[in-house]
Design an enzyme around this catalytic site. Structure first.
Site, PDB file in Angstrom:
ATOM      1  N   GLU A   1       1.079  -1.547   0.085  1.00 18.48           N
ATOM      2  CA  GLU A   1       0.064  -0.074   0.463  1.00 18.48           C
ATOM      3  C   GLU A   1       1.032   1.292   0.320  1.00 18.48           C
ATOM      4  O   GLU A   1       1.610   1.198   0.374  1.00 18.48           O
ATOM      5  CB  GLU A   1      -0.798  -0.245   1.185  1.00 18.48           C
ATOM      6  CG  GLU A   1      -0.192   0.308   2.344  1.00 18.48           C
ATOM      7  CD  GLU A   1      -0.929  -0.378   4.049  1.00 18.48           C
ATOM      8  OE1 GLU A   1      -2.658  -0.943   3.326  1.00 18.48           O
ATOM      9  OE2 GLU A   1      -0.751   0.383   4.337  1.00 18.48           O
TER      10      GLU A   1
ATOM     11  N   HIS B   1      -3.624   3.337   8.350  1.00 15.97           N
ATOM     12  CA  HIS B   1      -2.649   2.729   8.831  1.00 15.97           C
ATOM     13  C   HIS B   1      -1.588   4.105   9.414  1.00 15.97           C
ATOM     14  O   HIS B   1      -1.459   5.350   8.684  1.00 15.97           O
ATOM     15  CB  HIS B   1      -1.909   2.211   7.891  1.00 15.97           C
ATOM     16  CG  HIS B   1      -2.679   0.300   8.263  1.00 15.97           C
ATOM     17  ND1 HIS B   1      -2.378  -0.486   6.507  1.00 15.97           N
ATOM     18  CD2 HIS B   1      -3.376   0.093   8.786  1.00 15.97           C
ATOM     19  CE1 HIS B   1      -3.325  -1.197   6.928  1.00 15.97           C
ATOM     20  NE2 HIS B   1      -3.911  -1.301   8.063  1.00 15.97           N
TER      21      HIS B   1
END
Lengths: 289, 383
Positions: A209, A247
């Site tokens: 990601e 995150h």
């Protein structure tokens, strides 16, 4: 073989008497993981689902011979718990805890450099070698034994992709969640060589990601050292600059760490990058055939 | 957490880093008073937490108190890159001989701090790295032992700084590192560090601290300023949600950061425009959580359809369905596309079907993310 964990892995749970620790211990026991002990200072002598509880990690390791620990303690105490685990000479420490202060993590890494212990996480879902062992909180239903290795920075996305693969008849050797932390212990770069050497793994799926440079570092390794095929998927093509996407590590800072740069680096290294979520299964299927 | 320039400068000054004389003004009148006190030329600086503030017109020179008052009037209440200006810092104008860059960062892949120094101050560090890579000096150091004097000397002598420059810079660098360690900074920088006739002065100050360690620094928590983020994002923070506004018309809700990003990406790939990123995190066992998430997404008036993508590994799906129904009972403004996987999946879907039938609410249950993304884009009118 599988990597990191298999049927011989003996696990202690740090924070076993807490709500999460207790709940996840039950789930891991149900899966067949060898949980040989738990640690909760002051609760030594008790038991949780038949698992003996010890006051210290040292005592737990002495009594049970465990080689792996999983940590379910709150962020403020995680630093101490990880250091205690490293000090007790465990091979693998899996830290589930989210939100550990950055400076605590730096000190943990400093300690790790001079030890043989591997740290998975923090802020990770753990790992599973289907039908052998599960050290973490991955949902059993998504996984089946097979020959694809998976390494990923995210949780539910990995469960969803694994479930799609399992349904398509593609099982996994080991699935490793390295977590969404900006400064993780084991990285893509550490896990890929393990899959490369594992005789039960034929190909690897890397789920990355935005943020940081872990995918770019992985690409360097893949280009020069990896012989097994690698399939990639990167989440966050639509993520804006400078915003943290859930995150802690998922942020494009100073124009660095975009999905495009990661996809390009992986493609240059010979990785077949799936364009979107629904291409992943087809892409893997073509390679695994 | 990012501190405002005036907050960071207060901390710098308390730790031995010289800063320009000046004070904070909340009204144009106050700006005039401060300019009168300082005498001569002043600089009026909007206190907003965005980068590139100067180029966006947030920093202006004033020749006299009248001018300072006029500029403050222009700035206060205006928006710079979407952030409202509530305060301005009025400071003495500096007589600039040289501009340097001094920064402290944590290098996440090397897992240690680094000190960055350059003679090309005044532009951002990425720009320096790109335009003058040879002018960017980087010193990595041990997080336990800290930066050692010899490391600085070694680097600066090699870069042909003079002895007197080095001794002055060393003091400032050491103080900056002391601040970083004390407040657990992710990043702190002086840009530019200005050389004047009387020595070095920090013309700007930046201090970003680690959110995870704020519990150890209650004094910093008091400085927290809600203007750090977009208004909708602020409400989300208050509700403990990970929400980022993107700007399109398809609301996105997923449990997990990766899953939420992948959902956004797929919507975009299929020709739609995601309105937001929302990671519900855990706690979906309580229907109130899902309700709060939906309410948050629908506060954005541009949203024409919401796509809920839940992989309920521990949470039971009927609880998620209950939350969606709770929210829809309150305001049923747009169609909902819902993908629900996990424990008691069928029960959850059944509840939603029954509710849709009874209330006439537009609910589309889908079996895959692809199908959901397609449906959402279709409803929003994208394709």
């Amino acid at each position: 073989m599988a990597i990191l964990i298999d049927e011989t892995t003996e696990v202690i749970v740090q924070g076993i008497t807490g709500f999460q620790g207790r709940f996840q211990t039950k789930r891991m026991l149900d899966y067949g993981t060898k949980i040989v002990g738990g640690v909760s200072p002051g609760k030594g002598g008790e038991d949780v689902f038949g698992v003996p509880v010890f006051n210290t990690v040292e005592e737990a390791v002495e009594e049970t011979g465990a080689n792996t620990s999983i940590i379910y303690v709150p962020a403020r105490f995680a630093y101490d718990a990880v250091l205690e685990a490293i000090d007790s000479g465990l091979d693998l420490v899996v830290c589930i805890t989210e939100g550990i202060p950055l400076y605590d993590e730096m000190k943990i890494h400093h300690r790790l450099e001079s030890s043989k212990t591997m740290l998975l996480g923090p802020n990770c879902p753990g790992a599973i070698s289907p039908e052998k062992s599960k050290v973490g909180l991955l949902p059993d239903r998504s996984f089946a034994p097979g020959r694809l290795g998976i390494v990923s920075r995210s949780g539910t996305l990995t469960y969803q992709i694994s479930e799609n693969l399992t349904r398509a008849g593609i099982g996994q050797s080991t699935v490793v969640g390295i977590g969404g932390d900006p400064m993780p212990g084991l990285t893509f770069r550490d896990i890929l060589p393990m899959f490369e050497e594992d005789d039960e793994t034929d190909a690897v799926l890397l789920i990355g990601e935005i943020g940081g440079s872990a995918e770019e570092e992985a690409a360097e390794y893949i280009a020069t050292k990896m012989s097994k095929p690698v399939i990639g998927y990167i989440a966050g093509i639509t993520a804006p600059l400078g915003k943290r996407m859930g995150h802690a590590g998922a942020i494009i800072e100073g124009g660095k760490g975009t999905a495009e740069s990661k996809i390009e680096a992986l493609r240059d290294a010979g990785v077949i990058v799936a364009q979107s979520l629904h291409d992943v299964v087809d892409t893997v299927r073509k390679i695994m055939r | 957490m990012r501190l405002h320039e005036y907050q960071a400068k207060k901390i710098f000054s308390e730790h031995g880093i010289p800063v320009p004389r000046g004070r904070l003004a909340e009204t144009p009148g106050e700006a005039r008073e401060i300019a009168e006190e300082l005498g001569g030329e002043v600089v009026v600086k909007a206190q907003v937490l965005v980068g590139g503030r100067g180029k966006a017109g947030g920093i202006k020179k004033a020749e006299n108190p009248d001018d300072a008052e006029r500029i403050a009037k222009e700035l206060i209440g205006s928006y710079i890159k979407g952030h409202k200006v509530e305060k301005v810092l009025v400071e003495e104008a500096l007589n600039i001989k040289e501009e340097y860059y001094v920064g402290y960062v944590i290098d996440k892949s090397r897992k240690r701090p680094a000190l960055i120094l350059s003679r090309k101050g005044g532009m951002n560090v990425e720009e320096i790295a790109e335009k003058y890579p040879e002018e960017m000096l980087k010193i990595y150091f041990d997080p336990l032992w800290g930066l050692q004097d010899y490391q600085v000397r070694k680097t600066l002598f090699r870069a042909e700084f003079s002895s007197s420059e080095i001794s002055e810079l060393l003091k400032i660098i050491k103080n900056l590192c002391r601040i970083a360690l004390k407040f657990e900074a992710e990043l702190t920088e002086i840009n530019p560090l200005v050389l004047t006739d009387t020595g070095f002065i920090a013309a700007d100050a930046r201090l970003n601290v680690d959110d995870n360690s704020l519990y150890r620094h209650p004094e910093l928590l008091k400085l927290r300023d809600a203007t750090e983020v977009d208004e909708l994002e602020r409400e989300a923070i208050l509700n403990g949600l990970n929400y980022v506004r993107i700007g399109g018309d398809i609301g996105i809700i997923a449990n997990g950061a990766g899953l939420a990003m992948a959902t956004m990406d797929l919507v975009k790939l299929m020709g739609g425009e995601p309105a937001n990123f929302l990671d519900t995190g855990g706690g979906l066992a309580d229907p109130q959580k899902m309700k709060t998430c939906l309410e948050q997404v629908l506060k954005d008036e541009n949203v024409k359809v919401v796509f809920v993508n839940i992989f309920a590994e521990i949470t039971r799906c009927e609880k998620v369905a209950e939350g969606i129904i709770l929210a829809m009972q309150n305001f049923n403004r747009v169609p909902h596309v819902i993908k629900l996987v996990g424990t008691n999946e069928e029960l959850g879907k059944q509840l939603l079907r029954e509710y849709a039938e009874k209330s006439g609410a537009e609910i589309h249950l889908v079996d895959s993310i692809e199908e959901g993304a397609k449906k959402a884009v279709e409803i929003a009118g994208g394709v």
